[in-house]
Design a protein around this motif. Structure first.
Motif, PDB file in Angstrom:
ATOM      1  N   TYR A   1       6.481   7.006 -11.164  1.00 24.81           N
ATOM      2  CA  TYR A   1       5.529   6.007 -10.687  1.00 24.81           C
ATOM      3  C   TYR A   1       6.170   5.168  -9.594  1.00 24.81           C
ATOM      4  O   TYR A   1       7.400   5.172  -9.413  1.00 24.81           O
ATOM      5  N   VAL A   2       5.334   4.450  -8.841  1.00 26.43           N
ATOM      6  CA  VAL A   2       5.783   3.624  -7.726  1.00 26.43           C
ATOM      7  C   VAL A   2       5.435   2.169  -8.020  1.00 26.43           C
ATOM      8  O   VAL A   2       4.307   1.868  -8.423  1.00 26.43           O
ATOM      9  N   THR A   3       6.398   1.284  -7.819  1.00 28.56           N
ATOM     10  CA  THR A   3       6.155  -0.149  -7.995  1.00 28.56           C
ATOM     11  C   THR A   3       6.385  -0.884  -6.679  1.00 28.56           C
ATOM     12  O   THR A   3       7.049  -0.375  -5.778  1.00 28.56           O
TER      13      THR A   3
ATOM     14  N   SER B   1      15.917   5.238  -9.846  1.00 28.62           N
ATOM     15  CA  SER B   1      14.953   4.656  -8.910  1.00 28.62           C
ATOM     16  C   SER B   1      15.405   4.873  -7.478  1.00 28.62           C
ATOM     17  O   SER B   1      16.610   4.960  -7.196  1.00 28.62           O
ATOM     18  N   PHE B   2      14.424   4.945  -6.577  1.00 27.32           N
ATOM     19  CA  PHE B   2      14.687   5.241  -5.175  1.00 27.32           C
ATOM     20  C   PHE B   2      13.812   4.335  -4.308  1.00 27.32           C
ATOM     21  O   PHE B   2      12.625   4.157  -4.578  1.00 27.32           O
ATOM     22  N   GLN B   3      14.399   3.781  -3.257  1.00 25.23           N
ATOM     23  CA  GLN B   3      13.666   2.914  -2.341  1.00 25.23           C
ATOM     24  C   GLN B   3      12.998   3.760  -1.263  1.00 25.23           C
ATOM     25  O   GLN B   3      13.590   4.708  -0.748  1.00 25.23           O
ATOM     26  N   ALA B   4      11.762   3.410  -0.919  1.00 21.61           N
ATOM     27  CA  ALA B   4      11.019   4.175   0.082  1.00 21.61           C
ATOM     28  C   ALA B   4      11.395   3.736   1.490  1.00 21.61           C
ATOM     29  O   ALA B   4      11.491   2.535   1.769  1.00 21.61           O
ATOM     30  N   ASN B   5      11.595   4.688   2.394  1.00 22.52           N
ATOM     31  CA  ASN B   5      11.876   4.347   3.792  1.00 22.52           C
ATOM     32  C   ASN B   5      10.647   3.757   4.481  1.00 22.52           C
ATOM     33  O   ASN B   5      10.773   2.936   5.394  1.00 22.52           O
ATOM     34  N   ASP B   6       9.456   4.159   4.037  1.00 23.75           N
ATOM     35  CA  ASP B   6       8.224   3.667   4.648  1.00 23.75           C
ATOM     36  C   ASP B   6       8.066   2.158   4.479  1.00 23.75           C
ATOM     37  O   ASP B   6       7.580   1.463   5.372  1.00 23.75           O
ATOM     38  N   ASP B   7       8.468   1.661   3.311  1.00 24.63           N
ATOM     39  CA  ASP B   7       8.370   0.237   2.999  1.00 24.63           C
ATOM     40  C   ASP B   7       9.452  -0.078   1.971  1.00 24.63           C
ATOM     41  O   ASP B   7       9.373   0.387   0.827  1.00 24.63           O
TER      42      ASP B   7
ATOM     43  N   GLY C   1       9.861  -2.396   0.130  1.00 24.61           N
ATOM     44  CA  GLY C   1       9.331  -3.026  -1.069  1.00 24.61           C
ATOM     45  C   GLY C   1       8.851  -2.033  -2.105  1.00 24.61           C
ATOM     46  O   GLY C   1       8.615  -2.404  -3.255  1.00 24.61           O
ATOM     47  N   LEU C   2       8.692  -0.777  -1.717  1.00 22.30           N
ATOM     48  CA  LEU C   2       8.235   0.255  -2.639  1.00 22.30           C
ATOM     49  C   LEU C   2       9.424   0.923  -3.323  1.00 22.30           C
ATOM     50  O   LEU C   2      10.414   1.258  -2.683  1.00 22.30           O
ATOM     51  N   LYS C   3       9.301   1.121  -4.618  1.00 25.50           N
ATOM     52  CA  LYS C   3      10.362   1.763  -5.386  1.00 25.50           C
ATOM     53  C   LYS C   3       9.774   2.883  -6.232  1.00 25.50           C
ATOM     54  O   LYS C   3       8.774   2.685  -6.935  1.00 25.50           O
ATOM     55  N   LEU C   4      10.377   4.051  -6.140  1.00 23.54           N
ATOM     56  CA  LEU C   4       9.961   5.213  -6.920  1.00 23.54           C
ATOM     57  C   LEU C   4      10.872   5.337  -8.129  1.00 23.54           C
ATOM     58  O   LEU C   4      12.097   5.361  -7.992  1.00 23.54           O
ATOM     59  N   ILE C   5      10.279   5.412  -9.319  1.00 22.08           N
ATOM     60  CA  ILE C   5      11.036   5.584 -10.555  1.00 22.08           C
ATOM     61  C   ILE C   5      10.692   6.944 -11.145  1.00 22.08           C
ATOM     62  O   ILE C   5       9.507   7.274 -11.312  1.00 22.08           O
ATOM     63  N   ILE C   6      11.717   7.723 -11.445  1.00 19.07           N
ATOM     64  CA  ILE C   6      11.526   9.074 -11.988  1.00 19.07           C
ATOM     65  C   ILE C   6      12.256   9.181 -13.315  1.00 19.07           C
ATOM     66  O   ILE C   6      13.416   8.782 -13.446  1.00 19.07           O
ATOM     67  N   TYR C   7      11.575   9.742 -14.323  1.00 22.85           N
ATOM     68  CA  TYR C   7      12.140   9.966 -15.637  1.00 22.85           C
ATOM     69  C   TYR C   7      12.354  11.470 -15.837  1.00 22.85           C
ATOM     70  O   TYR C   7      11.470  12.282 -15.543  1.00 22.85           O
ATOM     71  N   THR C   8      13.522  11.836 -16.348  1.00 23.80           N
ATOM     72  CA  THR C   8      13.813  13.231 -16.652  1.00 23.80           C
ATOM     73  C   THR C   8      14.123  13.337 -18.144  1.00 23.80           C
ATOM     74  O   THR C   8      15.056  12.677 -18.640  1.00 23.80           O
TER      75      THR C   8
ATOM     76  N   VAL D   1       0.861  -1.185   0.000  1.00 22.56           N
ATOM     77  CA  VAL D   1       0.000   0.000   0.000  1.00 22.56           C
ATOM     78  C   VAL D   1       0.898   1.235   0.000  1.00 22.56           C
ATOM     79  O   VAL D   1       1.793   1.358   0.839  1.00 22.56           O
ATOM     80  N   VAL D   2       0.671   2.129  -0.939  1.00 20.62           N
ATOM     81  CA  VAL D   2       1.480   3.338  -1.037  1.00 20.62           C
ATOM     82  C   VAL D   2       0.965   4.365  -0.037  1.00 20.62           C
ATOM     83  O   VAL D   2      -0.211   4.750  -0.088  1.00 20.62           O
ATOM     84  N   PRO D   3       1.800   4.833   0.892  1.00 23.36           N
ATOM     85  CA  PRO D   3       1.369   5.862   1.848  1.00 23.36           C
ATOM     86  C   PRO D   3       0.884   7.121   1.120  1.00 23.36           C
ATOM     87  O   PRO D   3       1.397   7.465   0.041  1.00 23.36           O
ATOM     88  N   ALA D   4      -0.091   7.780   1.706  1.00 23.77           N
ATOM     89  CA  ALA D   4      -0.692   8.952   1.066  1.00 23.77           C
ATOM     90  C   ALA D   4       0.344  10.032   0.773  1.00 23.77           C
ATOM     91  O   ALA D   4       0.284  10.703  -0.268  1.00 23.77           O
TER      92      ALA D   4
END
Length: 258
Positions: free
Chosen positions: A120-122, A240-246, A248-255, A103-106
């Motif tokens: 996006y978050v995977t 890509s960046f790993q979330a401290n909250d979980d 298992g969550l990975k944030l991918i950003i495109y520039t 579950v992605v935190p708000a």
């Protein structure tokens, strides 16, 4: 009986052994070899362990190798840093709980939606759990049925995504398969991962050959060139960046780059 995870450990060892030729390993070529790579007894000797015990490992049987043994095998098989870490992870006693979608935190969801560049978050299974308007414009995640909102399914089985990546599709797809191997092997046998593998096998003719190489990839920043149906040729840097909250969550950003 072997667990699915132990079977993956054995398969990984076997795949690395078969890829390693005698000369780089410091082994005399000797008599003609009927199969590629080193023999089991050669790996066992290089690692300083018993042949029977090594065979049990490759067969995925219930043995508990120490960290010292795993490190010795990594040296004997000339594993890369990523492969060594993967072997260590497979040898540990893993989490036996069934997989459940993250579950992605708000706060993370709002941060992603507020970005101007595609993001996006995977989750662990590479399901797409949150994305912003810029990512929707490029990848059209919102148009996909919920069950297909997975980056592996999206890239490997969707004809529109193949066209989006153009000539670079095969290289990108194979890279993703190698990266996914790192996570899959730790969840081997879980119904959610078995279902995903079945869908990839059914929807991508190239998948099985890539999967059987048992290559282990790492998540690194890079560049992608896409052929967008409306915006034409686009070039991006991605990270890509790993979330401290979980974790298992990975944030991918495109520039976008010129």
């Amino acid at each position: 009986m072997a667990t699915a995870r132990q079977s993956e450990l054995g398969d990984f060892l076997r795949s690395r052994r078969q890829k390693l030729t005698p000369k780089p390993a410091g082994v005399a070529a000797g008599r003609r070899r009927r199969t590629p790579g080193l023999r089991r007894e050669e790996v066992a000797e290089l690692a300083g362990i018993g042949v029977d015990w090594y065979i049990r490992l490759e067969q995925g049987r219930s043995v508990s190798p120490s960290v010292t043994t795993i490190d010795a095998l990594a040296r004997a098989l000339r594993l890369s840093k990523a492969e060594h870490a993967h072997l260590r992870a497979l040898a540990r006693d893993g989490d036996r709980r069934p997989f459940t979608a993250e579950v992605v935190p708000a706060a993370i969801r709002r941060a992603v939606e507020g970005l101007n560049q595609p993001a996006y978050v995977t989750g662990r299974r590479w399901d797409v759990l949150a994305w912003n308007a810029a990512a929707e414009e490029i990848f059209a995640f919102g148009r996909l049925p919920g069950g297909e909102r997975n980056t592996l399914v999206h890239v490997l089985t969707n004809p529109a995504t193949r066209r989006l990546f153009g000539a670079g599709w095969a290289k990108e797809a194979q890279r993703m398969v190698a990266q996914f191997r790192r996570t899959h092997d730790l969840w081997a046998g879980d119904p959610a991962f078995l279902d995903l593998l079945a869908r990839l096998r059914a929807g991508c003719p190239e998948f099985e050959a890539w999967w059987n190489t048992h290559d282990i990839g790492t998540s690194v920043a890079g560049r992608k060139t896409l052929n967008h149906p409306k915006r034409g040729r686009l070039s991006f840097e991605h990270a890509s960046f790993q979330a401290n909250d979980d974790p298992g969550l990975k944030l991918i950003i495109y520039t976008e780059i010129a």
